[in-house]
Write an enzyme that holds these catalytic residues in place. Structure first.
Site, PDB file in Angstrom:
ATOM      1  N   SER A  61       0.809  -1.216   0.000  1.00  0.00           N
ATOM      2  CA  SER A  61       0.000   0.000   0.000  1.00  0.00           C
ATOM      3  C   SER A  61       0.843   1.269   0.000  1.00  0.00           C
ATOM      4  CB  SER A  61      -0.946  -0.004   1.206  1.00  0.00           C
ATOM      5  OG  SER A  61      -1.904  -1.028   1.074  1.00  0.00           O
ATOM      6  N   ARG A 183      17.913  -2.017  17.517  1.00  0.00           N
ATOM      7  CA  ARG A 183      17.266  -0.713  17.320  1.00  0.00           C
ATOM      8  C   ARG A 183      16.486  -0.264  18.554  1.00  0.00           C
ATOM      9  NH1 ARG A 183      12.451  -2.316  12.997  1.00  0.00           N
ATOM     10  NH2 ARG A 183      11.330  -3.759  14.356  1.00  0.00           N
ATOM     11  N   ARG A 247      18.385   0.291   4.568  1.00  0.00           N
ATOM     12  CA  ARG A 247      17.314   0.587   5.531  1.00  0.00           C
ATOM     13  C   ARG A 247      17.946   1.172   6.784  1.00  0.00           C
ATOM     14  NH1 ARG A 247      12.382  -3.415   7.478  1.00  0.00           N
ATOM     15  NH2 ARG A 247      12.341  -2.724   9.637  1.00  0.00           N
ATOM     16  N   ASN A 248      17.329   2.205   7.320  1.00  0.00           N
ATOM     17  CA  ASN A 248      18.014   3.005   8.340  1.00  0.00           C
ATOM     18  C   ASN A 248      17.813   2.567   9.781  1.00  0.00           C
ATOM     19  OD1 ASN A 248      15.368   3.868   8.893  1.00  0.00           O
ATOM     20  ND2 ASN A 248      15.619   5.814   7.828  1.00  0.00           N
TER      21      ASN A 248
END
Length: 491
Positions: A61, A183, A247-248
């Protein structure tokens, strides 16, 4: 041709020829039946390279709405970087060149797999080889995956890295992603990976022997203990470091530990200067050069409509509200001039198969109200096909399609009375395939096409295309010229 226009996105309702386990096929849908008989329609690609994703990858999406709103293909980081490397553009990349030219030693660190979620091993290899061409000593800091790929697949990827190793390129450290890619501010994990970068936690084993020794202890790739190998003495002042993940979120902590002046996670070795660069923007507060900066998305559908001082309304229930606002507007949070937003609360149920109609009726009432007000552009998302499809419940998904169909009937009827044009499509499929090859419930998106219907003055036929052709088509219905950045309309 200049009409007030509806852009209707029926989320998760796709095209599939086979009728087996196809909720769309088995639903009673008089409005769709009427559109098939009376409106021009075509098929729209929503997956893979057509929306900027890797070949064959199912759409989603976020990407779908970004592509719809931008009117062009926005290559996702994985694809954008891969294409750049395939075209040999790294040798002219200013951030890369400036970083490696500052030191004879370049440290490359990142996730070693082809999972494609955080990184890709092809990027790792390409950067190492380009550094070698510039006569640099390259230290490889390998992070094992085991999460986006098989739990014990590291040896396969290690062989690929070893194939490029020589006197200039050497494997310096290894760490499971559990440690090097935390993370959640669990800095005791990051600290272990950091210590290996500093030349601590030596092992006398070779990289392949070390991985096997971890397997012998029932430790899988994700959890491999950080270690460094012989001949590696740790990072030194004035050396260069590039983190290759695109990707961070799981790259920030280790990069912060290496380079940020303000850091309280653990006691660190003090460097006068490290020349750090990152693959993509990791954090707005990071001062480091970025090899592949974020692409600015301008002249989106909503922005162009706003530039003409026309009114627009973006309508969805909670589950898809961000998609018809932030994502369809190219990642812009603030509404444009004359842009109204209507948020309808999604029902508070555990799973949406318990209420397959969701809040479609309330969404429809909001659309009808905006039409009666004469809003120039109305963008609406019906979430049912996707959110109910995700439950894997076939019967509920049939009801979801029927609920959407009933709502479309009301909208189409009023559109004809008030002379509204309409373009109806989906951002991706889902409910048209509810079981996999083994007859197990299928809950994910499909990698296929979706329908596109158009109601508009003088529109007799429309071409097959992709989501990047939608915005220019809507603007054409509205009598507006599409910007040069947009791809061609469907008619």
């Amino acid at each position: 041709m200049a009409q007030k226009t509806l852009l209707i996105i029926t989320d998760g309702i796709g095209y599939r020829k086979d009728s087996d386990h196809n909720a769309f096929f088995h639903a009673k849908k008089p409005t769709y039946d009427l559109m098939f008989k009376t409106l021009p329609y075509s098929l729209i690609d929503t997956h893979g390279l057509s929306v900027g994703l890797p070949k064959g990858q199912m759409g989603n999406s976020e990407v779908g709405h970004m592509c719809i709103g931008a009117g062009r293909v926005l290559y996702q980081d994985l694809v954008k970087i891969s294409l750049s490397l395939q075209n040999d553009e790294l040798k002219n990349n200013p951030a890369f060149l400036n970083t490696i030219q500052k030191s004879p030693v370049v440290h490359l660190m990142g996730l070693m797999s082809d999972g494609g979620v955080h990184s890709h091993i092809e990027h790792f290899i390409a950067l190492a080889l380009e550094c070698e061409k510039s006569h640099k000593k390259v230290c490889l800091h390998l992070i094992t995956d085991g999460r986006d790929v098989a739990p014990k697949s590291a040896l396969t990827y290690l062989k690929q890295m070893q194939n490029i190793c020589n006197e200039s390129i050497q494997i310096a450290t290894i760490s499971g992603r559990f440690y090097a890619m935390d993370r959640d501010k669990r800095f005791e994990r990051i600290e272990l990976a950091y210590h290996s970068l500093m030349g601590l936690n030596h092992t006398p084993l070779s990289p392949s022997e070390y991985i096997q020794s971890q397997y012998d202890k029932n430790i899988t790739d994700e959890f491999i203990m950080p270690a460094c190998f012989k001949n590696y003495c740790g990072m030194q002042d004035d050396e260069s470091f590039i983190f290759i993940n695109f990707r961070n979120d799981r790259a920030r902590e280790i990069v912060s530990a290496l380079g940020q002046k303000q850091f309280s996670g653990f006691k660190r070795q003090v460097f006068k200067k490290l020349h750090i660069a990152t693959m993509t923007p990791y954090d707005n507060t990071f001062p480091y050069p970025v090899l592949f900066p974020k692409e600015s998305v301008q002249n989106t559908l909503a922005e162009v409509v706003s530039q003409h001082n026309l009114t627009q309304s973006h309508i969805a229930e909670t589950e898809k509200y961000a998609h018809v606002t932030f994502f369809i507007n190219g990642g812009v949070e603030t509404p444009f001039k004359n842009e109204n937003r209507v948020l309808i609360q999604s029902p508070k149920v555990t799973t949406y198969d318990l209420k397959p109609e969701m809040s479609a009726k309330e969404v429809t009432l909001a659309v009808l109200e905006q039409m009666k007000l004469g809003t120039d552009l109305i963008i609406v998302n019906f979430a049912n096909g996707d959110m109910v499809g995700h439950t894997g419940n076939f019967e509920a998904s049939v009801k979801a399609v029927e609920a959407v169909d009933a709502c479309l009937g009301e909208i189409l009827s009023l559109a004809k009375k008030l002379d509204y044009a309409m373009l109806l499509t989906s951002d991706h499929g889902n409910c048209e395939r509810m079981k996999d090859e083994n007859q197990n419930p299928l809950t994910n998106h499909t990698a296929g096409s979706v329908y596109c219907f158009v109601l508009g003055d003088g529109v007799k036929s429309i071409k097959n295309g992709a989501l990047n052709n939608i915005a220019s088509s809507v603007l054409k219905l509205m009598g507006l010229k599409a910007p040069a950045t947009m791809d061609e309309p469907l008619f």
